[in-house]
Design an enzyme around this catalytic site. Structure first.
Site, PDB file in Angstrom:
ATOM      1  CD  GLU A 123      -3.173   0.640   0.256  1.00  0.00           C
ATOM      2  OE1 GLU A 123      -2.600   1.654  -0.212  1.00  0.00           O
ATOM      3  OE2 GLU A 123      -4.394   0.447   0.134  1.00  0.00           O
ATOM      4  NE  ARG A 143      -5.627  -0.980   9.407  1.00  0.00           N
ATOM      5  CZ  ARG A 143      -5.595  -0.680   8.113  1.00  0.00           C
ATOM      6  NH1 ARG A 143      -5.026   0.455   7.708  1.00  0.00           N
ATOM      7  NH2 ARG A 143      -6.148  -1.479   7.204  1.00  0.00           N
ATOM      8  CG  ASN A 183      -6.395   2.699   4.844  1.00  0.00           C
ATOM      9  OD1 ASN A 183      -5.635   1.741   4.990  1.00  0.00           O
ATOM     10  ND2 ASN A 183      -7.223   2.808   3.821  1.00  0.00           N
ATOM     11  CG  ASN A 221      -8.593   3.423   0.573  1.00  0.00           C
ATOM     12  OD1 ASN A 221      -7.361   3.350   0.577  1.00  0.00           O
ATOM     13  ND2 ASN A 221      -9.354   2.398   0.885  1.00  0.00           N
ATOM     14  CG  ASP A 280      -7.657   0.254  -1.894  1.00  0.00           C
ATOM     15  OD1 ASP A 280      -7.073   1.136  -1.244  1.00  0.00           O
ATOM     16  OD2 ASP A 280      -7.758  -0.926  -1.491  1.00  0.00           O
TER      17      ASP A 280
END
Length: 313
Positions: free
Chosen positions: A16, A109, A111, A162, A215
């Site tokens: 990522e 958390r 991202n 995202n 995403d």
């Protein structure tokens, strides 16, 4: 398009957060739950790894003028880490925490994250889930970290924060909350760091892409958005003016996580992927799952990734 797609790194579990460093001509990206930052240098073909202890690491952004210093996420924390020599493997056991967020939600958390054209970090959080059918919806937020390190909330009730990008005129902010199955846009006052009217550019359900979902994303020099489509083995090129898919790239693995432009001329698209949620049969059929792929021949260029301008005393 006549394009070439090639795997350029070994597979990881959950790749990522790709960030192309124009200074180093190198790609940084993370393996979230392995708590690793990777650096791939295309010219030499070498890769090095920094392991960061303390929690999931979801993004990495180099500091604009502090050598070998990076802003990363560690769980719900924004932190600074030093990688003494990014060409060599290392482990970080001590981090300098800048800020902690979402304190009422211990299992949240960070991202995805990007720096805006002014060098300020925008970073979003999410609840304890990895699926759009989110059992813990609307627990995350989108935050802005100013040059002085102050962190403010710019958007609440986010499920899985995202892809982020800004239009060339800086008046539009592009964003994905994966659980909404939409690519969206906000009017943006970049100087003030505020968001205004919200609209949908492309609805993945209405477009027939469900159950695949959006995403990470990046923007090219024509103002088009290249969006990783998790579950569809594709990166879609969406024109925000028309709201239509203009092009797409097919990858040899289903679960595409994020994208960025890189290379000396910013005409190479780097694509991160994951092995998560693939069955044993799928993994056997997709041996390059989890690799970073380089896509060439797209006949477009990206914009440089912006390094973080945090004032470090």
């Amino acid at each position: 398009m006549s394009v070439r797609v090639e795997a350029v790194t070994p597979p990881v579990d959950l790749g990522e957060g790709p960030h192309w460093s124009t200074k180093e001509q190198a790609l940084y990206y993370v393996d979230i739950f392995s708590q690793k930052v990777h650096r791939f240098h295309p010219v030499s073909g070498t890769q090095s790894t920094l392991h960061i202890e303390g929690g999931p690491v979801t993004f990495v952004v180099p500091h604009v003028d502090k050598l070998n210093t990076f802003v990363v996420s560690v769980g719900r924390n924004l932190a600074l880490v030093t990688w003494p020599d990014p060409t060599k493997d290392a482990t970080v056991t001590s981090i300098s925490i800048i800020a902690s967020v979402d304190l009422p939600h211990e299992r949240n958390r960070f991202n995805d994250a990007k720096c805006d054209p002014l060098g300020r970090l925008w970073a979003g959080t999410m609840g304890d889930t990895d699926v759009p059918e989110n059992p813990f919806p609307y627990l995350g937020s989108l935050y802005l970290m100013a040059e002085n390190g102050k962190v403010t909330q710019v958007l609440d009730k986010v499920s899985i924060s995202n892809g982020l990008a800004w239009s060339e005129d800086r008046r539009t902010f592009y964003y994905v909350d994966t659980c909404e199955y939409k690519l969206e846009a906000f009017t943006c006052d970049l100087e003030k760091g505020t968001l205004g009217e919200r609209r949908t550019i492309y609805d993945y359900r209405e477009g027939g892409l469900y159950p695949a979902f959006p995403d990470g994303l990046t923007i090219d020099c024509q103002g088009r958005l290249w969006v990783a489509c998790f579950g569809a083995a594709k990166v879609h090129c969406i024109n925000p003016k028309s709201g239509k898919i203009e092009d797409s790239v097919t990858l040899p693995t289903d679960h595409i996580t994020s994208v960025t432009f890189g290379g000396r001329d910013l005409d190479e698209l780097y694509v991160t992927t994951t092995t998560k949620r693939l069955t044993k049969e799928q993994l056997a059929a997709q041996p390059s799952a989890g690799a970073v792929f380089r896509v060439t021949g797209l006949k477009t260029k990206g914009r440089p990734n912006v390094d973080c301008n945090l004032n470090i005393k």
